[in-house]
Structure formats: structure tokens, C-alpha cells
Design an enzyme around this catalytic site. Structure first.
Site, mmCIF file in Angstrom:
data_model
loop_
_atom_site.group_PDB
_atom_site.id
_atom_site.type_symbol
_atom_site.label_atom_id
_atom_site.label_comp_id
_atom_site.label_asym_id
_atom_site.label_seq_id
_atom_site.Cartn_x
_atom_site.Cartn_y
_atom_site.Cartn_z
ATOM 1 N N LYS A 1 0.847 -1.200 0.000
ATOM 2 C CA LYS A 1 0.000 0.000 0.000
ATOM 3 C C LYS A 1 0.886 1.254 0.000
ATOM 4 O O LYS A 1 2.101 1.167 0.180
ATOM 5 C CB LYS A 1 -0.918 0.000 1.222
ATOM 6 C CG LYS A 1 -0.193 0.010 2.559
ATOM 7 C CD LYS A 1 -1.169 -0.036 3.717
ATOM 8 C CE LYS A 1 -0.419 -0.030 5.046
ATOM 9 N NZ LYS A 1 -1.336 0.007 6.199
ATOM 10 N N TYR B 1 16.489 29.847 8.318
ATOM 11 C CA TYR B 1 15.291 30.487 8.848
ATOM 12 C C TYR B 1 15.236 30.408 10.367
ATOM 13 O O TYR B 1 15.489 29.355 10.962
ATOM 14 C CB TYR B 1 14.035 29.817 8.274
ATOM 15 C CG TYR B 1 13.853 30.028 6.790
ATOM 16 C CD1 TYR B 1 13.502 31.268 6.284
ATOM 17 C CD2 TYR B 1 14.028 28.974 5.903
ATOM 18 C CE1 TYR B 1 13.329 31.469 4.919
ATOM 19 C CE2 TYR B 1 13.857 29.158 4.539
ATOM 20 C CZ TYR B 1 13.510 30.410 4.058
ATOM 21 O OH TYR B 1 13.339 30.598 2.707
#
Length: 355
Positions: free
Chosen positions: A35, A251
Site C-alpha cells: 500500500k 530560517y
């Protein structure tokens, strides 16, 4: 030239890992769980798992694709079907479907199918996701045995906590309460395969082990099993900076240099699937040397410490995770699990397939 980041998918490792699972449960049948696009490895890249007894997934479209590529062994739809009309395709392509809801039973009663289908009847283990409760289970099972659209029935449960004996006892009570017929059963996931032989039963459903990571999230728990990582995420140094005492990185200035320091800029960021919340100290491999992440992960770049890598230069190779830096280690540092990192690999990252 393309950006240097690349994910290498090792099909030989997938085959090797399946053989390891087979050695643990030699007498049982194995569902290989593919999956989420084969846990991010690519549904088209799983054919080295051809020795498996069956594939388990969610998507009806992917199941049909496997059939069209010549896969003749069982395919299990782990969440069952979502629309009544899906039953026609399930019957046509000889798929096995999980049944977990009353509306699905009603659909099986009222639909005219060319061929009957095999079903996995799901018991609610206490996770309270999908499945029927014990008080109604025997009545449901009795009813399903008389439906002409059903070929055979396997009992199924999913255990969320491998060490939860209540789940196991719960299933045992249900199984013992069934009179007159002995059903095949499927309970074990990767964790149970390794650490709970009491619930191996007939079919095991194995996912994360096939891809070379630990179901517990700790690589040390599987270090002696000889699994091989099936995915390596790598890139290169695209810039080098020299910091002075007090200089900051990225940042939010989340890293402040405490000394003169040499750092490398790597072409990899959260838009590639690297965890945005990976903290300072998350391990990486540069030119064969283990180093660490510094500063905030940005969309396209990360910054790493080159203090102990004097020979590293622009173009030097970086392993984000793979054979040396285990994906479990990166996931644990970032406060997540390897499953998420595998599944989060971005479509923009090119794949290199090792056959």
C-alpha cells in the site's frame, strides 16, 4: 544537468528481506503489503517480491494493474471495497476483499456476480478503526456462509500493540466460539512476525520489514536480523560556507555558531520528503564520515556540519538515509516513524532502480 538528489530503490534488498521473513515463518503464507505506492518505493518496482504468496494493498486500480501485468497469485484489498459497483471488478479480477461493515455484507447479498469472491472478515481488535465486535461476529459469520457470492472466508484482525495480550486473547475467544468449521486466520503484522509467534496463524501480513526498517521504530531492535534498506536517499553538497563565532544558519536562526565552523549546503529539503522538523544533530553521512544536521530544514536545502570532514567539497556525496544512516535513526530524531518518511518521498525526486 538535473538536481543531484536521488532515491535509489534496491530490488535485490526487497527480495532479500522477503527471504528473511520467509525464514522466520517458513510454514506460513505471506502477504507482502505494498500500500501507499509500496511504502514510497513505487508500485512498479516491487516485482522482485514475486516469491511472495500474495500482495496486499488498498487501491482497486493498483490491484487491477498487477493483474494486467500478469500477477496471478492472490491480491488482498485491505480496506475492502468502497462502492457496490467495485464488487464486479473484484469478482472479474479474482481479488480478495476485506469485509468490515454491514453495508458491505448487504452489497454482497444483493449483487449478482459472475464469480464468487474470497473475503477476509475483520474483527475489531480494540483499535476501533474497522471491524465487527465480538457480540455480533458469530451471527455475521453464520450468515456469510450462506451467501452465494462468497467463495471462502478467512478471519482477520489487526493488532495495534504487539505486546497487548488482551487483543490476542480476544481473538482466541472468538475463534473458540465458532462451531463446526475451522477457518484460516490472519493476524500477524511485521511486529508480530518478529516478536509474537503465538499469533502467526496461517497468513502473515508484512510491510515495513520488506523495506528494511523496524516496526518498533528502533533500528537496534532488528540490527541482528540482517535486513537491508531498500531505499537510499542521497544528494550532494552544492555550497560551502565558513562561519564565525555568533553567525547563524537559516530560517529563524535556529543554530548559532559557538566557534569558527565550516558548513555544507545539501540539495535536499522538506519538498523532497526530508522531515521538516528534523532537529540539530540528526545524523547524515558525507564522504564516508558521519556528521549532523545544523539549523532549520528548508524547502529545498539543509545545512550540515563539515567540521570533521576537511576533504569535503562541492559535489561531495551525502547519504540522507540508507545503508549507513538508517531511516529509523532519522525518523526517531525527527519525532516520527520510518513509515512516514518512506511514504513522504516527493514525486520530484528521481528514482534509480537497482535490479
Amino acid at each position: 544537468m538535473s538536481r543531484p538528489i536521488i532515491a535509489t530503490i534496491n530490488q535485490k534488498a526487497l527480495k532479500h528481506n522477503l527471504s528473511i521473513v520467509r525464514s522466520i515463518v517458513p510454514k506460513l503464507k505471506i502477504w507482502s503489503v505494498i500500500k501507499a505506492n509500496a511504502y514510497g518505493h513505487g508500485i512498479n518496482n516491487i516485482w522482485s517480491l514475486s516469491d511472495t504468496d500474495g500482495f496486499a494493498l488498498l487501491s482497486l486500480e493498483e490491484a487491477i494493474m498487477l493483474r494486467q501485468h500478469g500477477w496471478k497469485k492472490p491480491i488482498l484489498l485491505l480496506e475492502g471495497f468502497f462502492h457496490v459497483k467495485d464488487l464486479y471488478l473484484i469478482s472479474r479480477y479474482n481479488l480478495t476483499t476485506v469485509i468490515h461493515s454491514h453495508w458491505q455484507i448487504k452489497a454482497l447479498e444483493n449483487t449478482v456476480l459472475l464469480n464468487p469472491v474470497s473475503i477476509y472478515l475483520k474483527i475489531n481488535s480494540g483499535m476501533n478503526r474497522l471491524g465487527f465486535e465480538q457480540k455480533s461476529f458469530n451471527k455475521i459469520l453464520y450468515k456469510l456462509n450462506f451467501l452465494k457470492n462468497i467463495r471462502d472466508i478467512t478471519l482477520m484482525m489487526h493488532i495495534g500493540n504487539n505486546d497487548n495480550s488482551d487483543n490476542i486473547n480476544y481473538f482466541d475467544r472468538i475463534k473458540k466460539s465458532i462451531k463446526g468449521k475451522d477457518y484460516l486466520c490472519s493476524i500477524s503484522n511485521s511486529a508480530c512476525v518478529l516478536w509474537n509467534s503465538d499469533v502467526h496463524y496461517d497468513w502473515v501480513r508484512v510491510g515495513i520489514l520488506l523495506y528494511g526498517a523496524s516496526p518498533s521504530g528502533n533500528w537496534s531492535d532488528i540490527a541482528n536480523i540482517n535486513l537491508q534498506p531498500a531505499m537510499t536517499l542521497s544528494s550532494k553538497i552544492i555550497g560551502i560556507q565558513k562561519l564565525r563565532l555568533g553567525d547563524t544558519i537559516g530560517y529563524g536562526s535556529s543554530y548559532i555558531a559557538k566557534k569558527r565552523q565550516r558548513i555544507g549546503i545539501v540539495a535536499c529539503g522538506y519538498a523532497d520528503g526530508y522531515p521538516r522538523h528534523a532537529p540539530n544533530g540528526t545524523p547524515l553521512l558525507v564522504d564516508g564520515n558521519i556528521t549532523q544536521l545544523l539549523g532549520t530544514v528548508s524547502m529545498d536545502m539543509i545545512t550540515i556540519d563539515l567540521t570533521n570532514c576537511p576533504q569535503t567539497c562541492i559535489g561531495s556525496s551525502v547519504e540522507l538515509w540508507g545503508n549507513t544512516i538508517k531511516i529509523d535513526q532519522v525518523a526517531k530524531a525527527a519525532g516520527t516513524v520510518s513509515y512516514e518518511l518512506m511514504c513522504s518521498l516527493a514525486p520530484r525526486v528521481p528514482l534509480n532502480i537497482i535490479c
